[in-house]
Every structure is written in structure tokens, then in C-alpha cells.
Design an enzyme around this catalytic site. Sequence first.
Site, PDB file in Angstrom:
ATOM      1  N   HIS A  78      -5.996  36.756  11.987  1.00 28.75           N
ATOM      2  CA  HIS A  78      -5.959  36.187  10.627  1.00 28.75           C
ATOM      3  C   HIS A  78      -6.668  37.151   9.662  1.00 28.75           C
ATOM      4  CE1 HIS A  78      -8.288  34.207   7.456  1.00 28.75           C
ATOM      5  NE2 HIS A  78      -7.343  33.298   7.370  1.00 28.75           N
ATOM      6  N   ASN A  79      -7.850  37.605  10.051  1.00 28.14           N
ATOM      7  CA  ASN A  79      -8.593  38.514   9.170  1.00 28.14           C
ATOM      8  C   ASN A  79      -7.865  39.851   9.006  1.00 28.14           C
ATOM      9  OD1 ASN A  79     -10.481  36.458   9.293  1.00 28.14           O
ATOM     10  ND2 ASN A  79     -12.218  37.850   9.344  1.00 28.14           N
ATOM     11  N   GLY A 114     -14.418  30.981   3.840  1.00 28.88           N
ATOM     12  CA  GLY A 114     -15.630  31.385   3.128  1.00 28.88           C
ATOM     13  C   GLY A 114     -16.520  30.181   2.859  1.00 28.88           C
ATOM     14  N   LYS A 137      -8.395  34.088  14.950  1.00 28.49           N
ATOM     15  CA  LYS A 137      -9.168  34.252  13.704  1.00 28.49           C
ATOM     16  C   LYS A 137      -9.273  35.746  13.361  1.00 28.49           C
ATOM     17  CE  LYS A 137     -12.047  33.478  10.228  1.00 28.49           C
ATOM     18  NZ  LYS A 137     -12.929  34.568   9.991  1.00 28.49           N
ATOM     19  N   HIS A 165       7.270  63.966  32.911  1.00 33.09           N
ATOM     20  CA  HIS A 165       7.010  62.529  32.765  1.00 33.09           C
ATOM     21  C   HIS A 165       8.269  61.680  32.956  1.00 33.09           C
ATOM     22  CE1 HIS A 165       2.875  63.150  31.849  1.00 33.09           C
ATOM     23  NE2 HIS A 165       3.132  63.858  30.761  1.00 33.09           N
ATOM     24  N   ALA A 222     -27.611  29.358   7.104  1.00 27.92           N
ATOM     25  CA  ALA A 222     -27.359  30.232   5.954  1.00 27.92           C
ATOM     26  C   ALA A 222     -26.162  29.626   5.216  1.00 27.92           C
ATOM     27  CB  ALA A 222     -27.095  31.656   6.432  1.00 27.92           C
ATOM     28  N   VAL A 223     -25.484  30.398   4.410  1.00 27.03           N
ATOM     29  CA  VAL A 223     -24.467  29.823   3.525  1.00 27.03           C
ATOM     30  C   VAL A 223     -23.381  29.041   4.271  1.00 27.03           C
ATOM     31  CG1 VAL A 223     -23.392  32.119   3.387  1.00 27.03           C
ATOM     32  CG2 VAL A 223     -22.788  30.421   1.728  1.00 27.03           C
ATOM     33  N   SER A 247     -12.260  29.817   8.858  1.00 24.77           N
ATOM     34  CA  SER A 247     -11.933  30.640   7.690  1.00 24.77           C
ATOM     35  C   SER A 247     -11.981  29.811   6.418  1.00 24.77           C
ATOM     36  CB  SER A 247     -10.539  31.253   7.831  1.00 24.77           C
ATOM     37  OG  SER A 247     -10.223  31.952   6.632  1.00 24.77           O
ATOM     38  N   GLU A 254      -5.326  39.341   6.547  1.00 26.66           N
ATOM     39  CA  GLU A 254      -6.021  39.266   5.243  1.00 26.66           C
ATOM     40  C   GLU A 254      -6.263  40.679   4.690  1.00 26.66           C
ATOM     41  OE1 GLU A 254      -9.548  36.682   5.426  1.00 26.66           O
ATOM     42  OE2 GLU A 254     -10.640  38.252   4.378  1.00 26.66           O
ATOM     43  N   TYR A 255      -6.687  41.597   5.554  1.00 28.77           N
ATOM     44  CA  TYR A 255      -6.895  42.986   5.124  1.00 28.77           C
ATOM     45  C   TYR A 255      -5.588  43.565   4.566  1.00 28.77           C
ATOM     46  CZ  TYR A 255     -11.546  44.143   7.124  1.00 28.77           C
ATOM     47  OH  TYR A 255     -12.879  44.243   7.396  1.00 28.77           O
ATOM     48  N   GLY A 311     -28.341  27.339  12.427  1.00 28.25           N
ATOM     49  CA  GLY A 311     -27.937  28.486  11.606  1.00 28.25           C
ATOM     50  C   GLY A 311     -27.530  27.950  10.257  1.00 28.25           C
TER      51      GLY A 311
HETATM   52  P1  NBP Z   1     -25.304  35.247   8.461  1.00 23.40           P
HETATM   53  O1  NBP Z   1     -24.202  35.886   9.215  1.00 23.40           O
HETATM   54  O2  NBP Z   1     -25.909  35.994   7.337  1.00 23.40           O
HETATM   55  O3  NBP Z   1     -26.459  34.827   9.497  1.00 23.40           O
HETATM   56  C1  NBP Z   1     -27.651  34.256   9.045  1.00 23.40           C
HETATM   57  C2  NBP Z   1     -28.115  33.156   9.987  1.00 23.40           C
HETATM   58  O4  NBP Z   1     -28.309  33.688  11.316  1.00 23.40           O
HETATM   59  C3  NBP Z   1     -29.447  32.576   9.563  1.00 23.40           C
HETATM   60  O5  NBP Z   1     -29.437  31.198   9.824  1.00 23.40           O
HETATM   61  C4  NBP Z   1     -30.433  33.308  10.482  1.00 23.40           C
HETATM   62  O6  NBP Z   1     -31.647  32.629  10.675  1.00 23.40           O
HETATM   63  C5  NBP Z   1     -29.639  33.331  11.740  1.00 23.40           C
HETATM   64  N1  NBP Z   1     -30.150  34.269  12.757  1.00 23.40           N
HETATM   65  C6  NBP Z   1     -30.175  35.622  12.775  1.00 23.40           C
HETATM   66 BR1  NBP Z   1     -29.631  36.691  11.387  1.00 23.40          BR
HETATM   67  N2  NBP Z   1     -30.691  36.152  13.888  1.00 23.40           N
HETATM   68  C7  NBP Z   1     -31.026  35.080  14.636  1.00 23.40           C
HETATM   69  C8  NBP Z   1     -31.610  34.961  15.903  1.00 23.40           C
HETATM   70  N3  NBP Z   1     -31.930  36.041  16.643  1.00 23.40           N
HETATM   71  N4  NBP Z   1     -31.858  33.727  16.368  1.00 23.40           N
HETATM   72  C9  NBP Z   1     -31.528  32.639  15.644  1.00 23.40           C
HETATM   73  N5  NBP Z   1     -30.947  32.685  14.419  1.00 23.40           N
HETATM   74  C10 NBP Z   1     -30.703  33.897  13.920  1.00 23.40           C
HETATM   75  O7  NBP Z   1     -24.839  33.799   7.910  1.00 23.40           O
HETATM   76  P2  NBP Z   1     -23.445  33.319   7.268  1.00 23.40           P
HETATM   77  O8  NBP Z   1     -22.933  34.287   6.262  1.00 23.40           O
HETATM   78  O9  NBP Z   1     -23.683  31.915   6.873  1.00 23.40           O
HETATM   79  O10 NBP Z   1     -22.423  33.370   8.491  1.00 23.40           O
HETATM   80  C11 NBP Z   1     -22.644  32.620   9.671  1.00 23.40           C
HETATM   81  C12 NBP Z   1     -21.540  32.976  10.676  1.00 23.40           C
HETATM   82  O11 NBP Z   1     -20.272  32.601  10.115  1.00 23.40           O
HETATM   83  C13 NBP Z   1     -21.439  34.465  10.979  1.00 23.40           C
HETATM   84  O12 NBP Z   1     -21.097  34.645  12.328  1.00 23.40           O
HETATM   85  C14 NBP Z   1     -20.317  34.929  10.075  1.00 23.40           C
HETATM   86  O13 NBP Z   1     -19.670  36.081  10.573  1.00 23.40           O
HETATM   87  C15 NBP Z   1     -19.408  33.720  10.105  1.00 23.40           C
HETATM   88  N6  NBP Z   1     -18.508  33.585   8.954  1.00 23.40           N
HETATM   89  C16 NBP Z   1     -18.925  33.875   7.704  1.00 23.40           C
HETATM   90  C17 NBP Z   1     -18.060  33.715   6.630  1.00 23.40           C
HETATM   91  C18 NBP Z   1     -18.514  34.000   5.241  1.00 23.40           C
HETATM   92  O14 NBP Z   1     -17.661  33.913   4.331  1.00 23.40           O
HETATM   93  N7  NBP Z   1     -19.775  34.322   5.023  1.00 23.40           N
HETATM   94  C19 NBP Z   1     -16.774  33.236   6.841  1.00 23.40           C
HETATM   95  C20 NBP Z   1     -16.391  32.897   8.129  1.00 23.40           C
HETATM   96  C21 NBP Z   1     -17.265  33.081   9.170  1.00 23.40           C
HETATM   97  P3  NBP Z   1     -32.889  32.923   9.711  1.00 23.40           P
HETATM   98  O15 NBP Z   1     -32.653  32.078   8.489  1.00 23.40           O
HETATM   99  O16 NBP Z   1     -34.054  32.465  10.481  1.00 23.40           O
HETATM  100  O17 NBP Z   1     -32.905  34.387   9.407  1.00 23.40           O
END
Ligand code: NBP
Length: 481
Positions: free
Chosen positions: A190-191, A135, A187, A456, A16-17, A133, A194-195, A14
Amino acid sequence: MASSNAIAQIGVTGLAVMGSNIARNLARHGYTVALHNRSVAKTDALLDAHGDDGEFVRTETIEEFVGALEKPRRVLIMVKAGDATDAVIEELAGAMEPGDIIIDGGNALYTDTIRREAAMAARGLNFVGAGISGGEEGALNGPAIMPGGPKESYESLGPLLESISAKVDGVPCCTHIGPDGSGHFVKMVHNGIEYADMQLIGEAYHLLRDALGLGAAQIAEVFTGWNSGELESYLVEITAQVLEQIDAETGKPLVDVIVDAAEQKGTGRWTVKSALDLGVPVTGIAEAVFARALSGSRAQRKAAQGLASGTLAEKPTDVAQFTEDIRQALYASKIVAYAQGFDQIAAGSAEYDWDLHPGDLATIWRGGCIIRARFLNRIKEAYEVDPGLPSLILAPYFREAIEHAVDSWRRVVATAVQLGIPVPAFASSLSYYDALRAERLPAALTQGQRDFFGAHTYERVDREGKFHTLWSGDRTEVSVE
Ligand code: NBP
């Protein structure tokens, strides 16, 4: 640097960011990190842009990914919470062996984590639900990490997670929280806090703007000043920065061109739902969640423009005094929000038999996470002195802080009401405080009503037992077993 045959100490799936930044953080700390993402493009993008951060192993399939890991294998999942996490866990579990560790670092609902931990334990795998936590910036440079799951897995995982976490006074912002879903539970709370914190800051801003007539730049200065005192925190600091930002297109403060409808991803709502189930009055967090919902009811709000305000009072004329009143109200309300959050953690711990340590949480929330704040040191100290505190508000430091703030707090809420400025979180926090300290609440009448229409029963102040008045009979009282 990408290498095809290195044996990795940890894998991240996974990318993403959040996942990319944690993988980079791990590599920068000297770990060899196996990389995997459903679509390979993200893996390659990470390697192209940041392959020099350390040792990475590029993989395409789950089998290749799992095969690149040292045993016992450690895999961190950073995919979208919900079904995607279940799908990835299932795929990994099929390729892993007993004793391996799966860590879910996403924002999972803690009850999902409880379910997943049990399912993986039945297959001999260690499952660790870890709240993370901070970001994207925190993920790269040091987040707060809240890992739950089996204590044994923390022995292997702890040093690694602690090394990439934020540090305050040399202490890592990461510790083993407790069994199964406890990491994601804390967590979630915590959130929720944060709200509440963000809503309270928003109400302070609203009052500075509409009760005192200050502009965004002036309010930014106020928040900058507040950030050098007891309110020092990440959220107050970024508030000043957001307020200072000028929109390039219009030349106006950016905050004045942003649509005033707050969105939410769900963790605040989860906190309140869980608090309802546990019977914990997290009024500040609930008001914050509802305030976002109300702000987002754009059609209703549009239709309600022009509704009568009634006669409004004059605005305060002593700007310095009222600004200080708002600061005190913010501080007192913030103490209430944290007190309520810690109450929820205590209730969750009792409900699920987690044996959570609130002082440990205050310690790890001092850095890395979004609610990091100077006063978490005070919370840590309060729980060190008395781990069984009935409420944070009763710790001597916070009791005195509120005593010092309470006159200002009342002036702020009263003035806001008289000016027609909504302050749901300030007002509900003050009401909570007044209810908590009240010698006698109207709940006695509620009990009388409940006994009247539903038999009651009620308890008496002067003797033990349960009682019922024969309301539809001769209205004498009977003792009920
Ligand atoms: P996202 O929450 O946007 O998820 C994107 C990732 O999930 C990509 O790698 C995507 O793969 C993968 N993915 C999805 Br969508 N469906 C999938 C599936 N069926 N099988 C396999 N991979 C799948 O990414 P994020 O914002 O980096 O957050 C990641 C986690 O961290 C989340 O659970 C989020 O709640 C948590 N989080 C985020 C933050 C923040 O500030 N953003 C903070 C703390 C925690 P692909 O590239 O192939 O589509």
C-alpha cells in the site's frame, strides 16, 4: 474520564500521535481503554487533553497495564517500528498469559512480523501484525486496518477493529488479511503504491508548471477539477490544498518556498527490495523511490546545474489539450502502479502461502487510507468478476481506460522528453505497458548472449526443451537435458 478500577476491553501502549488517536477512537466507540506509555508524561497529556472522550484506565507499569485488561487480554502496540517494538513485545509477553492477543499496529517490516508471530505462538500468545493507514487523522476518525495473524484472533478482535475503522457504503475498511506477516506485507505494498501515486502527481504538477507555465494557484484549480472525475482521491484532493497554501512570511505559494528534496521513512524502499526478491517488476514504485533519492542528492544536483540540455522543443500551445493529456497520462500511469502493486501482493501470497484476496484489499483501501480513491471501486469490481486476473490492466474497464488514454500518455512522455522535463514514473509506466503488450521482446537476444558467455541455455519458439549453441566450437546447436 480516567478511572482506576475499570476493566478495559483493550489496552494501547505507545501514546505518541498514532497511539493517542487510536486510543481516543476506541474510547469514542464505547470501549474502555487501558493506557500505557514508556514515559508517563504522554499518558497524562492524553488524559488531560482528551480524558472526556470516553473511559480510560491510566497505568504506569506494564504489570498494572496488563492487570487492567479483561481476559483474553488485547493489547495494541503503537511504538516506533524496529527494536522498540521487540522490547515492548518481550515485556508484554512476560506479563501476559496463553490465549492473550498482542497486536502490533506500527509499520513493522513483514519479515519481522513473521518472526515475532512464530515466537509468540511458541509461548501460546496470539500475535497480530496489523497495518494501519490514514495518518493521525485516520487513526482518530477511522483508518484502514490490515490485520494479519491467526484467524481465531480475528474472531475476538475483528468486531472491535472494524468498529473503529473507516466505512465506505457501510462496509468497514478492515478485514482479516491472512496469516503471520501478511497484514504488514499488504500495508507495505500500500505504501509503495502511495509512493508511486505521489510521484505521478508530482510529475503532472511539474509538467503543468514547466511545460505550460502555470502558477501554483492555477495548478491547484486543475487538481480540484480533476478531483471531481475518475481521478478523485485523497492524494489529488490534498495536492490542491497544498498548492493553494500561501506562505505567511513571503506571501508566495508555500510549495515555492519548500526545499525540493523529498525524504522517506523506508516503506517504499522495503516494497522495492521485496519486489526484487519476488521478481516482480514494480517499475512505477521503484522509480518513485529513486526519484525521492535523486531529489535528495542535493550536492550532486547543485554541481550538475548548467549541464547541457541539448536543443529543446517549443512548449505546447494548446493549454487545455495538454492539460487533458496530462490528466490521461496520470490516470493510465496510476492504473499501472496499482496493477504492479497487486502483482506483488499475488507473488507474496504465493511465496508465503497466504491465500490473499486482492478484491478484499481493494475494498478496504476505498476509505481511511492514504491511497483511497474512487477507482478502487473499479478494482474491487474487477476482482469480483475474475479473482484470478493475470493483471489488473487486463480487466475490461482498465483495458478500455488505458486504450482511451494511450495517445495522450505518449504525447505527454514525448513532449516531456523534448522539453527536458524528467518524468521517470510516467515514462517507465508507459514502457512497462508497451513491454507487457509487446509480441516479441529483445529478451531473445539477452538469452543468446547469456548462452554465448555462460552456456546458460535457451528455449526455442518451435520445440520443447533447453538448447545450447557451441559458440566456441563449430556453432552447432545441442539439446541440453
Ligand atoms: P513514533 O514512531 O514516533 O514512536 C513514538 C512512541 O514509541 C512513543 O510512545 C515512545 O515512547 C515509544 N517508544 C520508543 Br521511540 N522507544 C521505545 C522503547 N524502547 N520502549 C517503549 N516505547 C518506546 O510514534 P507514531 O508516529 O505515533 O507512530 C507509531 C507507530 O505507528 C510507528 O510504528 C509508525 O511507523 C506507525 N505509523 C505511523 C503513521 C503516521 O502517520 N505517523 C501512520 C501509520 C503507522 P516515549 O514517549 O516514552 O518516548
